[in-house]
Write a protein that holds these residues in place. Structure first.
Motif, mmCIF file in Angstrom:
data_model
loop_
_atom_site.group_PDB
_atom_site.id
_atom_site.type_symbol
_atom_site.label_atom_id
_atom_site.label_comp_id
_atom_site.label_asym_id
_atom_site.label_seq_id
_atom_site.Cartn_x
_atom_site.Cartn_y
_atom_site.Cartn_z
ATOM 1 N N SER A 13 0.828 -1.200 0.000
ATOM 2 C CA SER A 13 0.000 0.000 0.000
ATOM 3 C C SER A 13 0.864 1.253 0.000
ATOM 4 C CB SER A 13 -0.916 -0.010 1.235
ATOM 5 O OG SER A 13 -1.680 1.170 1.332
ATOM 6 N N GLN A 14 1.901 1.243 0.810
ATOM 7 C CA GLN A 14 2.797 2.400 0.893
ATOM 8 C C GLN A 14 3.549 2.605 -0.422
ATOM 9 O OE1 GLN A 14 6.090 1.948 3.591
ATOM 10 N NE2 GLN A 14 6.456 4.147 3.761
ATOM 11 N N LEU A 15 4.043 1.534 -1.011
ATOM 12 C CA LEU A 15 4.799 1.656 -2.259
ATOM 13 C C LEU A 15 3.925 2.223 -3.367
ATOM 14 C CD1 LEU A 15 7.364 1.246 -3.888
ATOM 15 C CD2 LEU A 15 6.699 -1.152 -4.243
ATOM 16 N N TYR A 16 2.688 1.783 -3.439
ATOM 17 C CA TYR A 16 1.779 2.324 -4.452
ATOM 18 C C TYR A 16 1.582 3.825 -4.246
ATOM 19 C CZ TYR A 16 -2.425 3.382 -7.081
ATOM 20 O OH TYR A 16 -3.322 3.970 -7.940
ATOM 21 N N ARG A 17 1.324 4.233 -3.008
ATOM 22 C CA ARG A 17 1.106 5.662 -2.740
ATOM 23 C C ARG A 17 2.351 6.480 -3.069
ATOM 24 N NH1 ARG A 17 -0.714 3.706 2.187
ATOM 25 N NH2 ARG A 17 0.954 4.821 3.293
ATOM 26 N N LEU A 18 3.511 5.992 -2.671
ATOM 27 C CA LEU A 18 4.759 6.721 -2.934
ATOM 28 C C LEU A 18 5.016 6.836 -4.433
ATOM 29 C CD1 LEU A 18 7.080 5.207 -0.180
ATOM 30 C CD2 LEU A 18 6.053 7.488 -0.205
ATOM 31 N N SER A 19 4.698 5.774 -5.169
ATOM 32 C CA SER A 19 4.874 5.813 -6.626
ATOM 33 C C SER A 19 3.905 6.806 -7.257
ATOM 34 C CB SER A 19 4.671 4.421 -7.215
ATOM 35 O OG SER A 19 4.713 4.455 -8.629
ATOM 36 N N ALA A 20 2.658 6.785 -6.808
ATOM 37 C CA ALA A 20 1.655 7.712 -7.347
ATOM 38 C C ALA A 20 2.023 9.159 -7.042
ATOM 39 C CB ALA A 20 0.284 7.382 -6.777
ATOM 40 N N GLY A 70 5.120 10.253 -6.803
ATOM 41 C CA GLY A 70 6.402 10.602 -7.391
ATOM 42 C C GLY A 70 7.594 10.406 -6.484
ATOM 43 N N ARG A 71 7.374 9.760 -5.314
ATOM 44 C CA ARG A 71 8.490 9.538 -4.389
ATOM 45 C C ARG A 71 9.119 8.151 -4.538
ATOM 46 N NH1 ARG A 71 5.878 10.847 1.179
ATOM 47 N NH2 ARG A 71 3.933 10.339 0.071
ATOM 48 N N GLN A 72 8.548 7.328 -5.393
ATOM 49 C CA GLN A 72 9.120 6.072 -5.868
ATOM 50 C C GLN A 72 8.907 6.060 -7.377
ATOM 51 O OE1 GLN A 72 10.823 3.492 -4.629
ATOM 52 N NE2 GLN A 72 10.867 4.086 -2.459
#
Length: 440
Positions: free
Chosen positions: A61-68, A70-72
């Motif tokens: 969940s965190q990785l998806y949010r960070l990617s959305a 722009g932080r991943q």
């Protein structure tokens, strides 16, 4: 229930206790006289696994949010959103839904000669009512079932004290078990708001808490879905699993193994949990047709191009090809190709189709791990004889994710004949709960 001393009598007692109409619509299974034994070491590992998979889901969940945000790397969210309706993508990115994870999860575990492997993680699992019923019946027969006789009921009630179970036509096979579950919960907790099973075709006035028992790919055929989504988006009701299709993709296992993301997984999970999950999550590849540089190879496959994978010999093809999600082919045993079991031309055709479907309908390739052979008894259809079957086991523990901890309410063992490689519920499989024993 008084436990019969003989195995035939025990199996007949299980059969006799079945609710009228059964627990699956027009489905049957081989009835065992006893639960499936798990030794203390394996039970301890399963109890730890629930917490580890909760951390894994939170990290996804965190990785998806960070990617959305722009932080991943942005391609992660883009891939997870590909092929999804715009309104679903927007909803899963908005608070508070963007913070939610499924509250009931079920890993499909294959017991191997060296331990176990997780074939996949199901966020909309069937079998909750069935396993609750099996636990009660076999506990009455004296078996020390995993989770205890009411573990599944207590686990479900810990998620919501009451509410609606909304079922689609696609999932109607499971309606009888959900009706049993709702009735058992209501009988056990007479002071609670109560549970009711609702038909997604005509459900309208929803309770504040809703258990969504339909797949997100099927929203066009679920008339109640639009209203449910809107109410959840407005914070007027709570729905689990949440309307977050990104979390229901199988390709998370491939992202877990990507070397460029290793630092993220280690930080998000902790080094010890990351290492423990590496032992049980099979190595998985994204079936991405993007050409590699001439000096690069697909890790572990050690080839530069998917055309070389398509040309693998039968011996080299100890692999499983799966559609990742958001498709009517992405649940049950549908959309799964055992690469070793199909002729070369068919393997080339299926792999080519998977590559062409990228990225709107991504596929994954996964290492296949053979289940270990076990023996378990079942009642002959005549009802007068016990037969011993050699088979392989798919073990499905059910984890209920609470605010403070994750608990295992029980585990369903599906024992398939030894000539089957894809292990799933079938008429010639034994379905029985798992039990704890020191002697297994």
């Amino acid at each position: 229930m008084i436990a019969p001393s003989d195995t035939v009598g025990r199996a007949k007692a299980v059969q006799a206790a079945l609710p009228a109409g059964g627990l699956f619509h027009e489905k049957a299974w081989r009835v065992a006289p006893s639960a499936f034994p798990l030794n203390a070491k394996l039970v301890a590992e399963l109890e730890k696994l629930g917490h580890r998979l909760t951390l894994f889901l939170q990290a996804c969940s965190q990785l998806y949010r960070l990617s959305a945000d722009g932080r991943q790397p942005g391609w992660i969210a883009e891939l997870l959103d590909a092929g999804k309706p715009k309104e679903l993508v927007e909803q899963q990115r908005n608070k508070p839904i963007s913070q939610q994870i499924p509250r009931i999860i079920r890993p499909d575990i294959i017991l191997t000669d060296h331990g176990f492997i997780i074939a996949e993680l199901d966020n909309v699992p069937g079998g909750i009512g069935l396993t609750g019923w099996l636990n009660k019946i076999y506990a009455d027969l004296g078996d020390n079932v995993l989770g205890g006789p009411e573990g599944m009921l207590d686990g479900f009630a810990s998620i919501f004290p009451g509410g609606d179970i909304v079922i689609s036509e696609e999932a109607s096979t499971y309606r009888p078990e959900m009706e049993w579950l709702a009735a058992a919960l209501n009988a056990k907790n007479s002071n609670s708001p109560g549970w009711r099973v609702r038909d997604a075709q005509d459900a309208d006035d929803f309770s504040p808490e809703v258990y969504r028992f339909f797949e997100l790919f099927d929203l066009a055929n679920v008339p109640a879905a639009g209203k449910l989504r809107n109410l959840a988006a407005e914070g007027k009701i709570t729905v689990t699993p949440p309307f977050r299709p990104a979390l229901e993709e199988k390709l998370w296992f491939a992202l877990f193994w990507l070397r460029p993301l290793e630092a993220f997984w280690t930080r998000a999970l902790g080094g010890r949990t990351f290492s423990a999950l590496q032992e049980v999550i099979p190595y998985t590849w994204l079936v991405d047709p993007t050409p590699l540089p001439p000096h690069a190879v697909l890790p572990r496959l050690e080839v530069n191009d998917w055309s070389e994978v398509a040309a693998f010999s039968q011996k080299q093809r100890n692999l499983i090809l799966k559609i990742s999600g958001f498709s009517e082919q992405a649940w049950g045993s549908r959309g799964v190709i055992m690469a070793q079991d199909v002729p070369q031309p068919e393997w080339q055709k299926e792999l080519s189709k998977a590559l062409e479907a990228w990225p709107s309908s991504p596929h994954i390739l996964q290492q296949f791990h053979q289940g270990r052979l076990v023996e378990h008894d079942y009642l002959d259809p005549s009802g007068e004889e016990i037969i011993r079957m050699r088979g392989r086991v798919r073990l499905c523990p059910y984890y209920f994710i609470g605010e403070q901890k994750t608990v295992c309410g029980g585990a369903l063992a599906t024992i398939c004949p030894d000539d089957k490689k894809l292990l799933h519920g079938m008429t010639d499989a034994i379905l029985t709960p798992a039990c704890k024993t020191e002697d297994a």
